[in-house]
Write an enzyme that holds these catalytic residues in place. Sequence first.
Site, PDB file in Angstrom:
ATOM      1  N   SER A 227       0.762  -1.228   0.078  1.00  0.00           N
ATOM      2  CA  SER A 227      -0.063  -0.026   0.058  1.00  0.00           C
ATOM      3  C   SER A 227       0.869   1.169  -0.037  1.00  0.00           C
ATOM      4  O   SER A 227       1.925   1.176   0.150  1.00  0.00           O
ATOM      5  CB  SER A 227      -0.891   0.032   1.379  1.00  0.00           C
ATOM      6  OG  SER A 227      -0.299   0.544   2.292  1.00  0.00           O
ATOM      7  N   LYS A 228       0.333   2.486   0.045  1.00  0.00           N
ATOM      8  CA  LYS A 228       0.990   3.721  -0.306  1.00  0.00           C
ATOM      9  C   LYS A 228       1.829   4.025   0.845  1.00  0.00           C
ATOM     10  O   LYS A 228       2.744   4.606   0.702  1.00  0.00           O
ATOM     11  CB  LYS A 228       0.046   4.783  -0.577  1.00  0.00           C
ATOM     12  CG  LYS A 228      -1.054   4.687  -1.585  1.00  0.00           C
ATOM     13  CD  LYS A 228      -1.993   5.537  -1.680  1.00  0.00           C
ATOM     14  CE  LYS A 228      -3.072   4.866  -2.693  1.00  0.00           C
ATOM     15  NZ  LYS A 228      -3.850   5.975  -3.495  1.00  0.00           N
ATOM     16  N   ARG A 229       1.534   3.264   2.013  1.00  0.00           N
ATOM     17  CA  ARG A 229       2.342   3.841   3.136  1.00  0.00           C
ATOM     18  C   ARG A 229       3.544   2.716   3.455  1.00  0.00           C
ATOM     19  O   ARG A 229       4.445   3.041   4.209  1.00  0.00           O
ATOM     20  CB  ARG A 229       1.501   3.540   4.442  1.00  0.00           C
ATOM     21  CG  ARG A 229       0.416   4.887   4.613  1.00  0.00           C
ATOM     22  CD  ARG A 229      -0.143   4.589   5.876  1.00  0.00           C
ATOM     23  NE  ARG A 229      -0.836   3.443   6.245  1.00  0.00           N
ATOM     24  CZ  ARG A 229      -1.973   2.859   5.763  1.00  0.00           C
ATOM     25  NH1 ARG A 229      -2.698   3.952   5.184  1.00  0.00           N
ATOM     26  NH2 ARG A 229      -2.376   1.733   6.103  1.00  0.00           N
TER      27      ARG A 229
END
Length: 457
Positions: A227-229
């Site tokens: 995910s983006k994180r």
Amino acid sequence: MSQVRVRFAPSPTGFFHIGSARTALFNWLYARHTGGVFVLRVEDTDQARNSEEFLNLIYDSLTWLGMNWDEGPTVGGNYGPYRQSERAPIYKEYLQKLFDAGRAYEKDGAVWFKLLGERTEVYDDHRKKAVTKVANAPAVIEDQIRGRVERIEDEDFVIVRSDGNPVFHFVNVVDDIAMKITHVIRGEDHLSNTSKHVELFKAFGAPVPVYAHIPLILKQNGPGKMSKRDQGALIEDYQKRGFLPEALVNFLCLLGWSPKDDREKMPIAEVIRLFDLPGVNQSNARFDEKKLAHMNMSYLLELPADRFVALARAQYERQAATPALAADPAYFREVVLLSQPKIKALEELPAYTAYFFTEEFSIDAKVREKVLAKGEPGARLTELAGLLATADFSTDAAIEEAIKGLAMIKGLSFGDYQPVARLAVSGTNAGPSITSLFRVLGRDRTLARITRFLATL
RNA sequence: GUCCCCAUCGUCUAGCCCGGUUAGGACACUACCCUUUCACGGUAAGAACCGGGGUUCGAAUCCCCGUGGGGACGCCA
């Protein structure tokens, strides 16, 4: 068969990440492989989370990676507008079709899509509430990667929010119909949405597109999809760190696809030639930054000198390495090219070359200890200083010859001078050949550094 | 909980569709070679068919069941 039309439909609600880039890439590859059309469509119906900044990031990242779109924002096309926020009249028109056909109704201020079939009330254990189930026939998804998949959609669902904004499932299908999309290539996380979409296509009397649900990219450490994180997830980061887009793209091609022989590093034109949907893997792939780094190094190695120097300069600027940027351009060029075959990514350059641009470089304590423990480093350095005071500094070969001459006279070898000389002049044990180091630094700086180092022994 | 997808070295993968291979390559790791350090490169080694049934003379390959992993179940996209 009519022309292939595929689309990449990101929503500008966050940073552009590896997974999105890979989805875009597979769409783009398929379009280029088939001579079809690659459409960019911006799904910005979530007004609360959209941002113009993220949208620009999508444009920039796609462009950086070399994925040009044939239709979409900034380039136009016959099926625009290409931002969903500008397509309200189209959605209104399609919504009316659904009302006219008796396939939509209002409830709680929102508009719901009506499934066909007998209805029963059931308690949903997961959502902890009663829901209305519809005895529907399974939706059939003909997937180019997974084969035939059946899934029953058994609940009506919202297509227009109570605030008047249409939701993803609805606009996505409407736009695919209106934009004459023939193939939907997207992440496997959408597979279970697809039954909703198939029902909508059928309700509109439109042909269902060919689907291809590509495997997801899993995070390198820990469970779950990337995910983006996650560490290493953002395209922007690779750009900032000085990875080459061609290396990143090549690496991404290999996550879920392969040419079926043992080739890995290959020009994009060759990937386009070979890429096809049935050749895409069915299982998820774990992201491996080490392999990316290796790929990047190999691309870096074959970069023409001028381009490498230009990219290096941009990298020093990004990292605000001012001493290097202030240096003489010819000197900068020489230093940087000396380091080209040594690094995996441009981001290593400023630290790797720091001692070329300042006298304030530090001495690596561990290396110092190790080097000073062997032989008579002080004596070697003194001899070397004497030699270099008058040696010919014009070429690497001349310097090498001089040092070898000295070594022979002393009954020693080049290797007896090299480590301590490098330590004195660069403070480390890693770098270009010592002869290049001396030549590029020049006689005065080389001698000054050796003298200064001798004083610390 | 329900539904869907998936399953070969630590990782990315080839082989699977059309059963018979010393199960191949790459990254990473280790050793050695090259070498003027560090890298690059070269050579070698270790490293996998998730488990159980079935079908078959023969199963990584076909079928079933487990197990494991992933995803979805929003008036997010």
